[in-house]
Design a protein around this motif. Structure first.
Motif, short mmCIF file in Angstrom:
data_model
loop_
_atom_site.label_atom_id
_atom_site.label_comp_id
_atom_site.label_asym_id
_atom_site.label_seq_id
_atom_site.Cartn_x
_atom_site.Cartn_y
_atom_site.Cartn_z
N PHE A 84 -54.31 10.49 8.94
CA PHE A 84 -55.18 11.26 8.03
C PHE A 84 -54.61 11.29 6.61
O PHE A 84 -55.03 12.10 5.79
CB PHE A 84 -55.34 12.70 8.56
N ASP A 85 -53.68 10.38 6.33
CA ASP A 85 -52.95 10.42 5.06
C ASP A 85 -53.85 10.36 3.84
O ASP A 85 -53.53 10.94 2.80
CB ASP A 85 -51.94 9.27 4.99
N ARG A 86 -54.94 9.64 3.92
CA ARG A 86 -55.79 9.46 2.73
C ARG A 86 -56.55 10.73 2.36
O ARG A 86 -57.19 10.79 1.31
CB ARG A 86 -56.75 8.28 2.96
N PHE A 87 -56.47 11.76 3.20
CA PHE A 87 -57.13 13.03 2.91
C PHE A 87 -56.12 14.15 2.66
O PHE A 87 -56.50 15.30 2.48
CB PHE A 87 -58.05 13.45 4.07
N GLU A 88 -54.85 13.83 2.70
CA GLU A 88 -53.83 14.87 2.59
C GLU A 88 -52.87 14.59 1.45
O GLU A 88 -52.77 13.47 0.96
CB GLU A 88 -53.06 14.97 3.92
N GLN A 217 -61.54 6.40 8.99
CA GLN A 217 -60.29 7.07 8.62
C GLN A 217 -60.01 8.26 9.54
O GLN A 217 -58.86 8.72 9.64
CB GLN A 217 -60.33 7.55 7.17
N ILE A 218 -61.03 8.76 10.21
CA ILE A 218 -60.90 9.95 11.06
C ILE A 218 -60.68 9.58 12.53
O ILE A 218 -59.84 10.17 13.21
CB ILE A 218 -62.15 10.84 10.95
N CYS A 219 -61.43 8.59 13.01
CA CYS A 219 -61.34 8.22 14.43
C CYS A 219 -59.99 7.60 14.76
O CYS A 219 -59.47 6.78 14.00
CB CYS A 219 -62.43 7.21 14.78
N CYS A 220 -59.45 7.98 15.90
CA CYS A 220 -58.22 7.37 16.42
C CYS A 220 -58.60 6.18 17.29
O CYS A 220 -59.45 6.31 18.18
CB CYS A 220 -57.42 8.38 17.23
#
Length: 288
Positions: A84-88, A217-220
């Motif tokens: 989730f790095d691109r949102f944090e 970007q969210i789905c694992c």
């Protein structure tokens, strides 16, 4: 054995190796990552170092990189899952730290033509045709619920357990739709988090889904493969569970992934940029 080595020990091993090896050290998270990247790496000039262990393979890769950078060590690169790095707000950034295009390596595989090959191999053309949507979209539209719940858990320090959840308990075997309340109940039970308020989690999930983040970007990736595995037994095919178990499917996706797919990724371009800024160190095999 590497699981028991501290990050300092691994960093020291790399420093000692430098006395006899002048090439690049590429840090990757686990054995499947190593297997994947080995196909694209020039092993004469680049050595892969697997960082699996606790607390997490990704954190270990970053910590090892930090230790080496602080001593001005040259010729080291780390590739980790984006998660989730691109949102944090990132705790650590470096030109020597690269991330996968999407959430993880498995989502990159699924979001490539390799997926079509695996689906054609294990799926039923007749059953797949009954879906009005592309199967990829079916996977991510349902897998995103699990991804968001994982993010909620991480962001709020809930420490919920997602590993080992049983997808058949909340997946519709005909449509592959997820029953979100049953999903929350399964995570609650697996985590033994009996005080967790199910309605509150449903509201949090609904709120997160309204943000319309990029589902890739969210789905694992492992969750998407679990849904695919479940679907290939009935909704998408007629396979025995043992023939389409998730680890086997992930192996099939890696095998179906051609070099040309990798050359079209942002990660490939990022590695090429790193090479140009860190000469004479190289990572990738030359191709024509």
């Amino acid at each position: 054995m590497r699981d028991f080595l501290t990050v300092d020990r691994v960093a020291n091993q790399i420093r000692l190796r430098r006395s006899t090896y002048t090439g690049t050290f590429l840090l990757v998270e686990g054995s499947s990552d190593k297997t994947f990247y080995t196909r694209f790496v020039d092993q004469l000039v680049c050595e892969l170092v697997e960082t699996s262990g606790k607390p997490s393979s990704k954190q270990r890769a970053i910590e090892i990189l930090k230790i080496l950078e602080e001593s001005n060590f040259q010729g080291v690169l780390a590739i980790v899952d984006a998660d989730f790095d691109r949102f944090e707000t990132l705790l650590y950034t470096s030109p020597n730290l690269l991330r996968t295009d999407s959430h993880d390596l498995e989502t990159m595989l699924i979001n490539s033509p390799a997926f079509n090959k695996v689906l054609a191999e294990f799926g039923s053309e007749e059953k797949i045709a009954q879906f009005t949507q592309d199967v990829r979209l079916v996977l991510i539209e349902n897998g995103i619920s699990v991804g968001y719940l994982l993010w909620i858990s991480k962001s709020n320090g809930l420490n919920l357990t997602f590993e080992g959840i049983t997808f058949s308990k909340f997946l519709n075997e005909r449509t592959l739709q997820i029953d979100e309340l049953k999903l929350i109940q399964e995570i609650k039970n697996k985590s033994q988090a009996f005080s967790l308020n199910e309605k509150d989690m449903q509201e949090r999930l609904k709120s997160q889904k309204s943000n319309n983040h990029d589902p890739w970007q969210i789905c694992c990736g492992h969750d998407l493969v679990e849904i695919l595995s479940f679907g290939l037994r009935k909704a998408l095919g007629s396979n025995k569970a043992a023939d389409v178990e998730p680890n086997s499917l992930e192996r099939s996706l890696r095998l179906a992934y051609e070099e040309i797919y990798f050359y079209q990724t942002q990660l490939y371009l990022d590695i090429k940029t790193w090479e140009s800024k860190n000469q004479p160190f190289r990572v990738l095999r030359n191709y024509t």
